[in-house]
Motif scaffolding. Sequence first.
Motif, PDB file in Angstrom:
ATOM      1  N   GLU A 166      28.451  32.476  35.506  1.00 56.34           N
ATOM      2  CA  GLU A 166      29.391  33.044  34.545  1.00 56.34           C
ATOM      3  C   GLU A 166      28.810  34.272  33.865  1.00 56.34           C
ATOM      4  O   GLU A 166      29.518  35.253  33.615  1.00 56.34           O
ATOM      5  N   THR A 167      27.507  34.231  33.550  1.00 59.40           N
ATOM      6  CA  THR A 167      26.858  35.383  32.928  1.00 59.40           C
ATOM      7  C   THR A 167      26.857  36.579  33.860  1.00 59.40           C
ATOM      8  O   THR A 167      27.152  37.714  33.455  1.00 59.40           O
ATOM      9  N   GLU A 168      26.531  36.337  35.134  1.00 61.22           N
ATOM     10  CA  GLU A 168      26.531  37.433  36.104  1.00 61.22           C
ATOM     11  C   GLU A 168      27.931  37.998  36.297  1.00 61.22           C
ATOM     12  O   GLU A 168      28.107  39.213  36.429  1.00 61.22           O
ATOM     13  N   GLU A 169      28.943  37.119  36.312  1.00 65.55           N
ATOM     14  CA  GLU A 169      30.313  37.590  36.456  1.00 65.55           C
ATOM     15  C   GLU A 169      30.740  38.417  35.251  1.00 65.55           C
ATOM     16  O   GLU A 169      31.420  39.445  35.394  1.00 65.55           O
ATOM     17  N   GLN A 173      31.910  42.282  35.376  1.00 67.77           N
ATOM     18  CA  GLN A 173      33.162  42.764  34.824  1.00 67.77           C
ATOM     19  C   GLN A 173      32.930  43.846  33.780  1.00 67.77           C
ATOM     20  O   GLN A 173      33.671  44.836  33.719  1.00 67.77           O
ATOM     21  N   ALA A 174      31.881  43.655  32.956  1.00 72.62           N
ATOM     22  CA  ALA A 174      31.562  44.683  31.962  1.00 72.62           C
ATOM     23  C   ALA A 174      31.174  45.998  32.637  1.00 72.62           C
ATOM     24  O   ALA A 174      31.552  47.082  32.189  1.00 72.62           O
TER      25      ALA A 174
END
Length: 373
Positions: A166-169, A173-174
Amino acid sequence: MLSVRAKPRWIERLLPLFAGFVQVMGTQGVEWNQSDRVPVDPLGNALLLVGPLALFARRRHPVPVLLVTVVVTCVFILRGHAYGPVFISPIIAAYNAILLGHRRVVAATWAFAYAFFVVYTNWLAPDPVSGWFHNLAVAAIMGIVLAVAEFARVRKERLAERERTETEEARRQASEERLTMAQELHDVLAHNISLIHVQASTALHLIDDHPEQARTALTTIKQASKDVLTEMRSVLNVLRDDAPRSPTAGLDRLDELIERSGLPVVKQVTGEVRPLPPGVERAGYRIVQETLTNVTRHAPGASVTVLLEYGSRALTIQVTDSGGDTPGESLGSGNGIPGMRERASALGGTLTATHHGRGFRVEARLPIPEESA
């Protein structure tokens, strides 16, 4: 805010104290049912407290804590004290060590503890308890502890992997949003500043001999500078938490864009005009904007035809200029066409830019998702 995947810190701190209280008070409570065992004396109480006190260091030193709790428990049993809550400390220590990845050490320590209990209860205890059922029961209880700890370890690793994903996603996205904002800023600034530059040059050329025409150029500059500030606010507002996540430029604003460009533009539309997904609307608007900017830069005085063809599965945009009578100025780094291609490719479309007679033609095909089509 506490994470739903982490134990509250106060539970971590109070667990050894709770284990110590239960071991001391619980052992006194079970003595009445084990009259053949030795009553707990001060040394026995000290042994009951050593294991819980060692648990305070279980996070930093899981293996030494496990060894201490197992050894202290074995000594307590060898002294002939009652069976019971004394096993809480080694169970907690083994569970913690498995969570931290020391599975082999726990397995070896548990094997030693099992061998000790079998030997003690069968041959060394004052009232031996022998038989395969007893040995199997001890093995089953110790196995359950290992199984529960292993299940918790696997679940913890999966949750950690999910959080990492989730952090990588979120980072991806950022990054995509920052790239989108950079593209939007490039297009907004390139178009409006190029327009301002051309109109300022025109005003300087006409201000002495044709002041009325110079006034028109200055009015265009005023409007272009206002528009660039408005669009920059729209783009930068995506940085606010409560702002829309996409800029507002779309094909419904194409007439305003054409009017501001100051070029003789003929707009043609075929097919069923309808709202399209925001990504397609924004990309179509920016492609036309960048193309008009290029005409203003490189072919001043050229006439332009903008064709929008609304198909069932794709939007086709064709911008053709007739070629300028005078050479234009070269401004910027020449990233306009690659930027347009990137916009089209991001949506699964294509873009071509070729010479067309004396002029130039840019043609983009942007797919329309089936649910929108």
